[in-house]
Design a protein around this motif. Structure first.
Motif, mmCIF file in Angstrom:
data_model
loop_
_atom_site.group_PDB
_atom_site.id
_atom_site.type_symbol
_atom_site.label_atom_id
_atom_site.label_comp_id
_atom_site.label_asym_id
_atom_site.label_seq_id
_atom_site.Cartn_x
_atom_site.Cartn_y
_atom_site.Cartn_z
ATOM 1 N N UNK A 22 58.597 51.494 71.464
ATOM 2 C CA UNK A 22 58.860 52.873 71.895
ATOM 3 C C UNK A 22 60.136 52.955 72.734
ATOM 4 N N UNK A 23 60.385 51.943 73.565
ATOM 5 C CA UNK A 23 61.602 51.946 74.381
ATOM 6 C C UNK A 23 62.857 51.846 73.541
ATOM 7 N N UNK A 24 62.841 51.019 72.501
ATOM 8 C CA UNK A 24 64.005 50.884 71.628
ATOM 9 C C UNK A 24 64.254 52.163 70.833
ATOM 10 N N UNK A 25 63.176 52.754 70.309
ATOM 11 C CA UNK A 25 63.347 53.983 69.525
ATOM 12 C C UNK A 25 63.865 55.134 70.383
ATOM 13 N N UNK A 26 63.501 55.147 71.668
ATOM 14 C CA UNK A 26 63.983 56.193 72.565
ATOM 15 C C UNK A 26 65.491 56.110 72.757
ATOM 16 N N UNK A 27 66.089 54.931 72.499
ATOM 17 C CA UNK A 27 67.537 54.764 72.612
ATOM 18 C C UNK A 27 68.239 54.806 71.257
ATOM 19 N N UNK A 28 67.519 55.280 70.222
ATOM 20 C CA UNK A 28 68.148 55.486 68.936
ATOM 21 C C UNK A 28 68.017 54.350 67.950
ATOM 22 N N UNK A 29 67.296 53.311 68.277
ATOM 23 C CA UNK A 29 67.104 52.217 67.331
ATOM 24 C C UNK A 29 66.153 52.687 66.236
ATOM 25 N N UNK A 30 66.498 52.515 64.958
ATOM 26 C CA UNK A 30 65.621 52.972 63.877
ATOM 27 C C UNK A 30 64.226 52.352 63.978
ATOM 28 N N UNK A 31 63.223 53.124 63.568
ATOM 29 C CA UNK A 31 61.840 52.684 63.678
ATOM 30 C C UNK A 31 61.554 51.339 63.035
ATOM 31 N N UNK A 32 62.009 51.098 61.784
ATOM 32 C CA UNK A 32 61.734 49.796 61.161
ATOM 33 C C UNK A 32 62.328 48.628 61.940
ATOM 34 N N UNK A 33 63.553 48.814 62.458
ATOM 35 C CA UNK A 33 64.179 47.733 63.228
ATOM 36 C C UNK A 33 63.423 47.521 64.537
ATOM 37 N N UNK A 34 63.071 48.627 65.219
ATOM 38 C CA UNK A 34 62.334 48.516 66.476
ATOM 39 C C UNK A 34 60.984 47.836 66.256
ATOM 40 N N UNK A 35 60.308 48.204 65.139
ATOM 41 C CA UNK A 35 59.020 47.583 64.841
ATOM 42 C C UNK A 35 59.157 46.106 64.546
ATOM 43 N N UNK A 36 60.224 45.741 63.814
ATOM 44 C CA UNK A 36 60.445 44.334 63.497
ATOM 45 C C UNK A 36 60.713 43.519 64.766
ATOM 46 N N UNK A 37 61.548 44.064 65.658
ATOM 47 C CA UNK A 37 61.858 43.368 66.905
ATOM 48 C C UNK A 37 60.608 43.253 67.778
ATOM 49 N N UNK A 38 59.837 44.343 67.837
ATOM 50 C CA UNK A 38 58.643 44.338 68.683
ATOM 51 C C UNK A 38 57.574 43.371 68.173
#
Length: 555
Positions: free
Chosen positions: A432-448
């Protein structure tokens, strides 16, 4: 020097891996990182008993002197690593293991040499200086590693060479055998079963830290389970062997001496708690507190070591003083009080907020250092003074084994507790923190979804955690400058991880406090204290129980 080298490499690791051109957090490379940290600890934990026993047979000073020479030669070899990449890492790991053999020779026999040299009424002071020098080395290495790594990563090994050469020459010229040697055969079966069993057990714990099969840790890995089970089985066989051979390596009969058994139990638990404290404080400081206060990630290893100076100061002050006072008033009161002070300091850390006030933090860790100093010197003196003179080399090795094994166990236990705690809450918070800064959902989910161990090790190595996690995707280059700067700044990650980290720290500090209380209970059960009689030391400790000796059937 021997204990300093166990920690100096930890802080210098970013410089080491940059120097050999290897990313330790890349897939498949994390084992190099773990073995560079753990290899030294594992070997010293496994070999100190055998080398202490060899000291009883061939002379403690002889083995100690050889340890200085081996340590110095391998330090030089480490500094001359000619390779890069995986080859360079293997060179370092291999010579670190050989260096640990020299370190184990020093650790296994130093306490026995001092016990031989000093009378009862001065022994606590002598062993206190020795013990605190060793324990302080673990924390001074954190500062020394940070300072020397800024010059050149090879400097962390160069520094040992002149000290080692002088020490080798001095020890060969000045030390004399004053302890009684005991002619005996080498217990090959005991050495083999203990070495293989302890190595399998501790290596299994090391690999248990690594993620496996979608799990944040590797405790379900069949290889890890096989190592742990095989290690326990071999150690059980070792116990059977030692009760049947004429000249056992590990004198199990020494555990019938209450002061020896209780002192070593307290030492093991304290070493586990101390090791966990060291690693958790480093992660706390480098991953959250220092970045929040404006320190760049690259500089956090050095400043973490500086921030922990009060802990080292507590060691240095309390160790010799408590050793001297325990010679006059007995070991049990000082050792047990020190452990209770340690437990209280763990509780104090438990109630600190993640973004704490440094003076309060410094007072708490200083108290922890005082507690460890109060415990270590009297406990070592009580252990070494409780055994027959001809068993002091073996007893010193056994004492060092419990202490070194505790360090290895602590990393596996507390790191697993921390990773498990983070695994429950970090992925959702990070995504959620990454997506709030504009990181695309799939990338944020992969990193998380990446194991928390990668995030912790990134902070531990002084790397920008978010920058490291997002680098493979290249998404930082596509984001607006403001968002990219926010993600890689010193505020985003600490605020993001502070909640999950505090939960993990709470679990760790509660466990450490419980261990310190149990260790204090064991210390209180060691038996009556030593007291002074007319200015000369008189030991009123219980008489040592007979130790098995098939040649003479007497201690």
């Amino acid at each position: 020097m021997a204990t300093l080298d166990a920690s100096i490499v930890i802080i210098a690791m970013p410089a080491i891996f940059r120097g050999i051109g290897l990313d330790p957090l890349a897939p498949g490379n994390i084992s190099y990182l773990l073995w560079l940290i753990m290899g030294y600890l594992l070997v010293t934990a496994v070999l100190v008993v055998a080398l202490g026993r060899l000291g009883d047979i061939y002379g403690r000073v002889r083995i100690y002197n050889l340890g200085f020479a081996v340590f110095s030669a391998t330090s030089l070899a480490l500094s001359l690593d000619p390779m890069h990449g995986a080859g360079g890492a293997l060179w370092l790991i291999g010579f670190r293991i050989l260096q640990a053999v020299g370190g184990a020779m020093l650790m296994a026999n130093s306490a026995a040499i001092l016990t031989d040299a000093f009378p009862t009424e001065q022994r606590g002071m002598a062993l206190g200086v020795n013990q605190i020098a060793g324990l302080a080395g673990q924390f001074l290495g954190l500062v020394a590693g940070g300072l020397l790594a800024t010059v050149d990563w090879r400097a962390i090994f160069w520094v040992n060479v002149p000290i080692g050469v002088v020490g080798t020459v001095w020890s060969y010229r000045s030390l004399r055998e004053i302890g009684a040697k005991r002619s005996a055969g080498i217990d090959w079966a005991g050495n083999l079963t203990f070495t293989c069993g302890a190595l399998a057990l501790l290596a299994g714990i090391t690999y248990g830290i690594q993620p496996y099969g979608g799990h944040p840790t590797g405790w379900t890995n069949p290889m890890v389970l096989a190592m742990l089970g095989g290690g326990v089985l071999l150690l059980a066989v070792f116990g059977l062997v030692e009760n049947r051979v004429a000249d056992p390596m590990f004198h199990l009969g020494l555990f019938r001496i209450r002061a020896f058994a209780a002192g070593n139990a307290a030492s093991l638990l304290t070493a586990i708690a101390r090791g966990g404290l060291q690693f958790m404080l480093i992660i706390w400081l480098q991953g959250v507190w220092l970045p929040l206060h404006g320190y760049a990630y690259e500089s956090t290893p050095l400043w973490a070591g500086i921030a922990l100076i009060p802990l080292t100061a507590g060691f240095l002050i309390a160790g010799p003083v408590s050793g001297y006072l325990s010679d006059r008033f007995g070991a049990r009161t000082f050792a047990s009080s020190g452990l209770l002070l340690m437990a209280a300091s763990f509780v104090g850390l438990l109630f600190l907020p993640v973004d704490f006030s440094y003076p309060v933090f410094a007072v708490i860790v200083f108290a922890n250092g005082i507690g460890q100093g109060m415990f270590s010197a009297p406990n070592t003196s009580a252990i070494m003074g409780s055994v027959p003179p001809e068993r002091r080399g073996a007893a010193s090795g056994m004492r060092a084994t419990f202490q070194n094994s505790g360090m290895s166990l602590s990393i596996g236990i507390f790191f697993s507790l921390m990773v498990t705690g983070l695994a429950g809450s970090l992925p959702q918070t990070l995504s959620s923190g990454l997506q709030a800064q504009g990181v695309p959902g799939p990338v944020a989910g992969q990193v998380a979804s990446l194991p928390p161990v990668s995030t912790l090790f990134a902070a531990f190595l002084g790397q920008n955690p978010v920058g490291h996690l997002l680098a493979p995707s290249g998404v930082l280059k596509t984001l607006p400058r403001h968002n990219a700067d926010t993600l890689t700044g010193t505020q985003f990650f600490p605020h993001l991880i502070s909640g999950p980290l505090h939960h993990g720290l709470a679990v760790v500090f509660i466990a450490a406090a419980a261990m310190a209380v149990v260790a204090a209970t064991a210390s209180l059960l060691r038996g009556r204290d030593t007291h002074r009689d007319g200015g000369r030391g008189t030991d009123r400790s219980p008489k040592p129980a007979p130790v098995r000796d098939d040649a003479a059937h007497q201690a």
